[in-house]
Write an enzyme that holds these catalytic residues in place. Structure first.
Site, PDB file in Angstrom:
ATOM      1  N   TYR A  39      -3.360   0.931   7.075  1.00  0.00           N
ATOM      2  CA  TYR A  39      -2.574  -0.214   7.546  1.00  0.00           C
ATOM      3  C   TYR A  39      -2.609  -0.300   9.070  1.00  0.00           C
ATOM      4  CZ  TYR A  39       1.798  -2.579   8.847  1.00  0.00           C
ATOM      5  OH  TYR A  39       2.730  -3.379   9.428  1.00  0.00           O
TER       6      TYR A  39
ATOM      7  N   ASP B  13       3.748   7.084   2.221  1.00  0.00           N
ATOM      8  CA  ASP B  13       4.337   5.760   2.420  1.00  0.00           C
ATOM      9  C   ASP B  13       4.231   5.010   1.092  1.00  0.00           C
ATOM     10  OD1 ASP B  13       4.894   3.157   3.106  1.00  0.00           O
ATOM     11  OD2 ASP B  13       2.992   2.840   4.132  1.00  0.00           O
TER      12      ASP B  13
ATOM     13  N   ILE C  59       5.778   2.163   0.109  1.00  0.00           N
ATOM     14  CA  ILE C  59       6.537   0.938   0.279  1.00  0.00           C
ATOM     15  C   ILE C  59       6.115  -0.134  -0.729  1.00  0.00           C
ATOM     16  CG2 ILE C  59       5.070  -0.186   2.010  1.00  0.00           C
ATOM     17  CD1 ILE C  59       7.785  -0.485   3.587  1.00  0.00           C
TER      18      ILE C  59
ATOM     19  N   LYS D 229       8.781  -5.232   0.872  1.00  0.00           N
ATOM     20  CA  LYS D 229       7.686  -5.692   0.035  1.00  0.00           C
ATOM     21  C   LYS D 229       8.147  -5.873  -1.411  1.00  0.00           C
ATOM     22  CE  LYS D 229       5.214  -4.802   3.682  1.00  0.00           C
ATOM     23  NZ  LYS D 229       4.709  -5.811   4.573  1.00  0.00           N
TER      24      LYS D 229
END
Lengths: 557, 492
Positions: free
Chosen positions: B208, B293, B295, B331
């Site tokens: 990302y 992560d 998310i 998200k």
């Protein structure tokens, strides 16, 4: 002691080796002492006493160091205990070996670590460590400022529910006019705004972290109102952050490099130690102000601090001032501000003007002058060095909202801090709440006025009461606190005496105040009282409790 | 000449050439150092008169910002941010700006706004207006200072929500949890707590693009990409980790941990239980941290099962204190504006440090109140999550199908709000330059903003991340038409 112990155990061991020609019972021992045997060779072969004591001492030191770093690990500390206890009782001939084999166990662990590949061996002992700077953050919590707050949390005063609880006079939040805020929230603009303004795409999707333009315009208006319209703020120069703490952190990141320093006249806000130092690595150099000058900033002292720092090779990048000052609550005069600006110009440094209490000036005659007004007439070059921190939640008595603003004319600072606000953003629901709360000018005026009156009311009550008890306060015109001189009550004129009195206030009087040492005041015996938490009804209770403490102090003396 | 004469005596007396060159060099160096240190604050003028100063004002020069703020303030050169800026200047709108740029670069979802809209309009006010005992609205419950790490009720609700999303196989302990103002501060705080300035984190690439800012801006921690290839479907392997670790060590930088996204961003694939085991075993062997992560954990639309790192950590096989998880609602609940994230760590010190650092990025109390009632409304959450997944899947199929018809394949993916598109056939040259050219063409000719692989540090050129969840169904044919046009002009 430990040193002689290890020596003795070593020599007793070498004796036994000499007598037995290194053979008797050696099999068992050599298995356990792989690390120590080569060392002994070194010792015996050459240096004798010196090496023989230096090397074990060094190892023991490393062992301690290692244990200290891994103290959390229970199995290790258990080992340490048993090891030391057996060392203490080494009159037994069998015991030294045990001691050594145990420490040898540690040693193999120590030296063998990077090379060992066996996971089973590694996993239980080798707890992973956090970064050293995180350790600093974890440790930094035992200042009285935070201890007091913890006590209040455990046992908070409540007029009806817990009349013996600790009264909070340490935290600068505004409590006593909440009924007024009720009006604001329940009848007024917020509700409509939430239902109209908060269409879901409005609050749910990504929005600029540094604040919606709408909000910035409202904030600029609110700031002008708080400064009595003497200066108009340009909304495009505002960056919104989540709370004044992060505003100050972002500014210190942008204005100073790690290892640089800011000058901070003391007594100062106790929060700076965390906001400025923790993550940015910027140092604070305290510039003491004295009661003899009424705690005004003296340019001579400022100059001296600057040159001393320079001599030590520390680069000063700016000066942080609070106006209205925290903890004294006094206002900086126009002359003072000009003098500070001159100082900053001469040394070519920045000014961070912390004006989070600008809307809470409660004295009628007190004229608050914003640094923005001072530089408004100056040339660009000076405007660029001034950065103002403004807190919306303090003046709206809504600290739970966590929103503050940076106002600066410096393009680089603005664009850097805009990007950095993704790391401490104001959420969109909050932004919409704020817009509806402060974009109504009539409401803002009414609010600021009522706020002033109520602060004024409690302030006069409290100061009068304290005076009757023989405690003088410096004159405070703004903010939520007064700065009380209690050096008559401390047993020893030192920081220790001050902390003693603070403990008494907390334990006997059950009130939590901030001792001057938290604010880095160099004169002991001063305390910060946050009166904004009190209603006028509470003032007599507080005064009674202080009286009680005064009496115990006097009886001791 | 006073200075030089005694020196000459020394030189002639003894060493000759060597000392004769060494000493002047030293002196020169010291002089430079001295000048450098003195340069920026010029000597203070002896005068303090204001009028005098005014005239001097210009000669003093501008006050400088810190050297670390300069790169932050500079306009960015990452295509990710350039694209976002361009869209902001000229956004596509079906009615008003049909020639605008279509946003495929930002991972946000509007798929379930109808559900959220309904919930908010029914419950928003009640959730904030906490009633005190006597039935009146109690303002102090939202106005006053509350613990920075988040109200306990919120942490309980969050823990419950997370275990629900992650399949119910693992339960989260609210006391290991710190609520942050979004995933971004969560990552920064973890990087600060786990690594010192100059240390590095291994990160499987493509990754990302925002991590660059989140981590490097302020913490001074470096990111070392561990390259993954299309032949493995961009899944990280332990041998690649090992290699990167050793190389980093050879260069003298200390590796403090591994950071990865699962489901991966930008590829969208999910790490299998075995891979997670391998990664954790590797971390244990090297004694480093693992930051996972997660998310996008609730945005899994494929058939593969999502396994949280927390589940692997508590399996008993490993020392769990090295595992740290990042989660957020931006998200999965599509409420990025609320900026609600969480750090879940098994390491007590990390939790304590993060709690204290939350003074810089805590969630406002009114927002916490809304979140508490949102997350504890289990009926709504169930309904929401089901339709969220269903709708992403539908959109994904539609989007990928459209690309397929143009002859553009996508990497296999199971989660996330995006897909990882293989545009190698459209490249003029198989290189980073060719990719950036295509990006520029997409942006200015086709008017589509997709994130190029270079922005994600992908080692193979020609891959693009396309976020499809903010698109309306009608937009997809528009996009396909634009890409087709571009493809045809490229081929002709």
């Amino acid at each position: 002691m430990t040193r002689t112990e290890t020596n003795r155990s070593r020599s007793s061991n070498s004796n036994s080796e000499n007598s037995g020609d290194g053979n008797g019972g050696g099999g068992e021992r050599t298995n356990a002492m792989r690390v120590i045997v080569p060392l002994q060779g070194v010792v015996q072969g050459r240096g004798g006493l010196v090496l023989g004591s230096v090397i074990p001492c060094a190892f023991f030191y490393f062992l301690q160091f290692y244990l200290k770093r891994n103290r959390k690990n229970d199995s290790d500390s258990g080992d340490q205990n048993s090891a030391s206890s057996s060392t203490n009782s080494d009159s037994n001939s069998g015991l030294p070996d045990r001691t050594r084999s145990q420490s040898a166990g540690h040693l193999t662990e120590l030296t063998g670590l990077p090379r060992s590949l066996s996971r089973i061996l590694l996993s239980p002992r080798n707890s992973v460590s956090v970064s050293s700077r995180a350790n600093c953050v974890i440790k930094g919590g035992d200042s009285p400022y935070y201890l007091g707050q913890k006590r209040v949390k455990e046992d908070p005063y409540d007029e009806s529910g817990n009349p013996d609880g600790v009264i909070e006079l340490g935290l600068a939040q505004n409590n006593h006019k909440l009924s007024f805020e009720d009006d604001l929230v329940s009848e007024n603009p917020k509700e409509e705004a939430i239902s109209d303004g908060l269409s879901i795409s409005g609050i749910a999707s990504y929005e600029p972290c540094d604040g919606l333009m709408e909000l910035k315009m409202a904030v600029a208006g609110f700031m002008s109102e708080a400064t009595k319209n003497s200066v108009s703020f340009d909304p495009s120069q505002l960056v919104l952050t989540s709370g004044a703490a992060s505003a100050i952190e972002i500014l210190s990141f942008c204005l100073a490099d790690s290892g640089n320093a800011f000058l901070v006249p003391t007594p100062c806000s106790p929060g700076y130690d965390r906001d400025v130092k923790w993550r940015t690595g910027v140092e604070i150099i305290h510039v003491p102000c004295r009661s003899a000058d009424n705690f005004n900033i003296s340019m001579v002292v400022l100059d001296r601090a600057f040159y001393q720092a320079k001599k030590r090779g520390v680069r000063i990048r700016g000066i942080i001032i609070s106006n209205p000052s925290n903890p004294m609550g006094s206002l900086l005069s126009r002359e003072n501000l000009y003098a500070i600006l001159d100082f900053a110009r001469e040394r070519n440094i920045h000014i961070i003007s912390n004006e989070i209490f600008a809307g809470s000036v409660h004295e009628e005659e007190g004229e608050f002058v914003s640094m923005a007004e001072i530089v408004d007439t100056e040339e660009n070059i000076d405007r660029e060095r001034v950065h103002i921190v403004y807190d919306l939640s303090k003046d709206l008595s809504f600290p739970g909202l966590r929103s503050a603003a940076i106002y600066s004319s410096n393009e680089s600072v603005l664009s850097a801090s805009r990007k950095l606000t993704t790391l401490s953003p104001v959420s969109s629901p909050t932004q919409h709440l704020l817009i509806s709360a402060i974009s109504n000018p009539k409401f803002v005026q009414r609010f600021v006025k009522t706020n002033r009156q109520r602060l004024q009311g409690v302030y006069t009550e409290l100061v009068k009461g304290l005076k009757e008890l023989g405690i003088e306060c410096t004159r405070s015109n703004g903010g939520f606190f007064c700065w009380a001189d209690m050096h008559g009550l401390i047993s020893a004129y030192s920081e220790k005496g001050e902390i003693e009195l603070w403990n008494k206030l907390l334990n006997i009087g059950k009130i939590n105040v901030i001792p001057g040492s938290c604010c880095h005041c160099i004169e002991p015996g001063w305390f910060r009282f946050c009166f904004s938490n009190l209603s006028e009804r509470d003032v007599p209770v507080v005064l009674n409790r202080i009286r009680k403490v005064c009496e115990t102090c006097k009886s001791h003396n | 000449m006073r200075l030089i004469v005694p020196l000459r005596g020394v030189i002639q007396g003894r060493g000759g050439l060597f000392v004769g060159s060494l000493i002047p060099c030293c002196l020169f160096y010291v002089l430079q150092l001295y000048l450098k240190r003195r340069r920026s604050p010029p000597d203070p003028p002896p005068t303090s008169s204001r009028s005098n100063l005014f005239s001097r004002g210009n000669s003093i020069g501008r006050v400088r910002v810190s050297s670390r703020a300069v790169p932050v303030a500079k306009p960015t050169d990452s295509p990710y941010y350039i694209g976002l800026e361009r869209v902001k200047a000229d956004p596509y709108d079906q009615m008003n700006n049909r020639d605008g740029i279509i946003q495929l670069g930002l991972a946000e979802s509007s798929l379930c706004f109808d559900l959220l809209q309904r919930w908010m309009s029914e419950n928003l006010m009640e959730s904030m207006m906490i009633q005190s005992d006597d039935g009146e609205f109690d303002i102090s419950s939202i106005a006053m200072y509350k613990p920075f790490e988040g109200l306990l009720e919120l942490r309980v609700a969050f823990a419950d929500f997370m275990s629900r999303i992650m399949g119910g196989n693992v339960s989260f302990d609210p006391s290991n949890m710190v609520i942050t103002a979004g995933g971004t501060p969560a990552i920064e705080v973890l990087a600060f707590c786990l690594a010192d300035h100059g240390n590095a984190l291994l990160i499987p690439s493509p990754y990302y693009p925002g991590f660059d800012r989140d981590i490097k801006f302020r913490t001074g921690v470096e990111l070392i990409p561990v390259h993954c290839r299309s032949s493995d479907n961009f899944t990280v392997t332990v041998s690649a980790l090992e290699q990167a670790f050793n190389q980093a060590r050879k260069r003298g930088s200390k590796v403090s941990g591994i950071l990865f996204s699962n489901p991966s961003n930008p590829v969208g694939n999910i790490l299998s239980r075995e891979t997670l085991h391998d990664i954790l075993r590797f971390a244990q062997e090297k004694n480093i941290h693992v930051i996972s992560d997660e998310i996008f954990a609730g945005s899994v639309y494929g058939d593969k099962e999502f396994v949280s790192m927390a589940e692997v950590a508590v399996s008993g096989e490993f020392d769990k204190s090295r595992v740290h998880i990042i989660y957020g609602l931006s998200k999965d609940l599509s409420i990025p504006g609320f900026r609600a994230g969480v750090i879940y760590s098994f390491h007590e010190d990390v939790v304590n440090a993060a709690k204290k650092l939350m003074r810089f990025s805590s969630v406002p109390v009114p927002v916490q109140r809304i979140l508490i009632s949102l997350l504890s409304d289990t009926r709504f959450i169930e309904e929401y999550m089901a339709s969220h997944r269903q709708r992403i899947r539908e959109k994904y199929i539609r989007f990928v199908e459209g690309l397929k018809q143009l002859g553009i394949p996508c990497a296999e993916s199971d989660g996330g709000l995006y897909c990882w598109v293989d545009m190698r056939s459209l490249l003029t040259s198989y290189s980073e330059k060719g990719e950036l050219e295509l990006f520029e063409k997409l942006l200015s000719v086709a008017k589509i903003n997709a994130t190029p692989g270079t922005a994600c540090y992908c080692i193979e050129p020609g891959w693009f991340r396309c976020c499809f969840t903010a698109l309306a169904d009608e937009d997809i044919p528009v996009i396909m038409a634009r890409i087709r046009q571009l493809a045809e002009s490229a081929r002709s």
